[in-house]
Design an enzyme around this catalytic site. Structure first.
Site, mmCIF file in Angstrom:
data_model
loop_
_atom_site.group_PDB
_atom_site.id
_atom_site.type_symbol
_atom_site.label_atom_id
_atom_site.label_comp_id
_atom_site.label_asym_id
_atom_site.label_seq_id
_atom_site.Cartn_x
_atom_site.Cartn_y
_atom_site.Cartn_z
ATOM 1 N N ASP A 71 7.067 3.565 -1.007
ATOM 2 C CA ASP A 71 6.619 4.220 -0.184
ATOM 3 C C ASP A 71 6.374 4.676 1.455
ATOM 4 O O ASP A 71 7.581 3.589 2.195
ATOM 5 C CB ASP A 71 5.072 4.120 -0.464
ATOM 6 N N TYR A 117 9.676 -9.024 -2.310
ATOM 7 C CA TYR A 117 9.442 -8.552 -0.796
ATOM 8 C C TYR A 117 7.892 -9.430 -0.332
ATOM 9 O O TYR A 117 7.411 -10.069 -0.641
ATOM 10 C CB TYR A 117 7.846 -7.020 -1.165
#
Length: 254
Positions: free
Chosen positions: A51, A110
């Site tokens: 994103d 992540y």
């Protein structure tokens, strides 16, 4: 020849990786550099659609290179000569022609970075999210462990997810930890796949545990509820990093 290219980027100035109309993206800038170096604009297959504002220490993408204009061993420095300083080519390796950077990934890791301090750090402002008051590390670690396993993660999925619309919301988290170094907390999540905003919502839920706004034992009922409203807030994109992508049978890139 098909190649797997590893890049690293700071996502602050970009609307994510994937090319978008009327917005600067990592992929578009990379393809501009490829066109300058290779004499062609390859169709790039990224390992993820990060994103806007999300960063990557190791992002993988595959592409087919047909002109042979530049030898493989010279591609990394040649690309870096045409890339801005917030995007770097790191390494490259040949892969089978059928290879796809997204579908071949076995797991992705992540990290979400939290600054637990009263005031922002000007040197970390755009790469971590500040939280105050003080966080309880042990409570966050206990809550993180509850996410490990194969679950329906609908409760950690933002609206607008195409996967959720198709009922594809089961994922396997193999590792979820929280470590502290001074004022910096690092949430690490490794999974075989992710839903839209899943890590940022998971991080927001762990912050609630660290602030004693929920208990670690609340996590299993939360997952069972499949209700996004019962999870924590979606933390800002700036604290999120794609840290690692694992491909079976390929040598890891350090």
């Amino acid at each position: 020849m098909t190649y797997l290219l590893w890049i690293s980027y700071k996502g602050t100035n970009y609307a994510g990786f994937q090319v978008q109309p009327n917005a600067p993206t990592v992929c578009a800038v990379l393809q501009d550099a490829m066109q300058a170096v290779l004499g062609q604009r390859p169709d790039v297959k990224g390992c993820s659609r990060t994103d806007a504002g999300v960063h990557a220490r190791r992002f993988a993408l595959s592409f087919c290179y047909t002109t042979g204009r530049v030898p493989m061993q010279k591609l990394v420095p040649a690309l870096n000569a045409h890339l801005p300083p917030d995007i770097r080519a790191v390494d490259i390796q040949p892969v089978p022609d059928s290879f796809h950077a997204r579908y071949a990934a076995h797991a992705k890791t992540y990290h979400y970075y939290l600054l637990n301090a009263r005031v922002d750090d000007p040197f970390l402002f755009d790469t971590c999210h500040r939280i105050w008051p003080a966080l309880d590390l042990a409570a966050m670690q206990a809550a993180a462990a509850k996410f490990v396993g194969t679950h329906d993660f609908s409760a950690l999925c933002a609206s607008g997810s195409s996967a959720a619309a198709h009922g594809d919301t089961v994922r396997t988290i193999t590792d979820c930890t929280v470590v502290q170094s001074g004022d910096l907390f690092t949430i690490s999540v490794t999974a075989d796949g992710y839903l839209y905003n899943m890590v940022r919502i998971l991080a927001g839920t762990l912050v609630q545990a660290g602030l004693h706004k929920r208990t670690p034992d609340s996590i299993p009922p939360l997952l069972e509820s499949r209700d996004r409203k019962q999870a924590g807030p979606t933390l800002p994109a700036k604290g999120l990093f794609l840290e690692r992508v694992d491909y079976p049978g390929l040598d890891a890139i350090s």
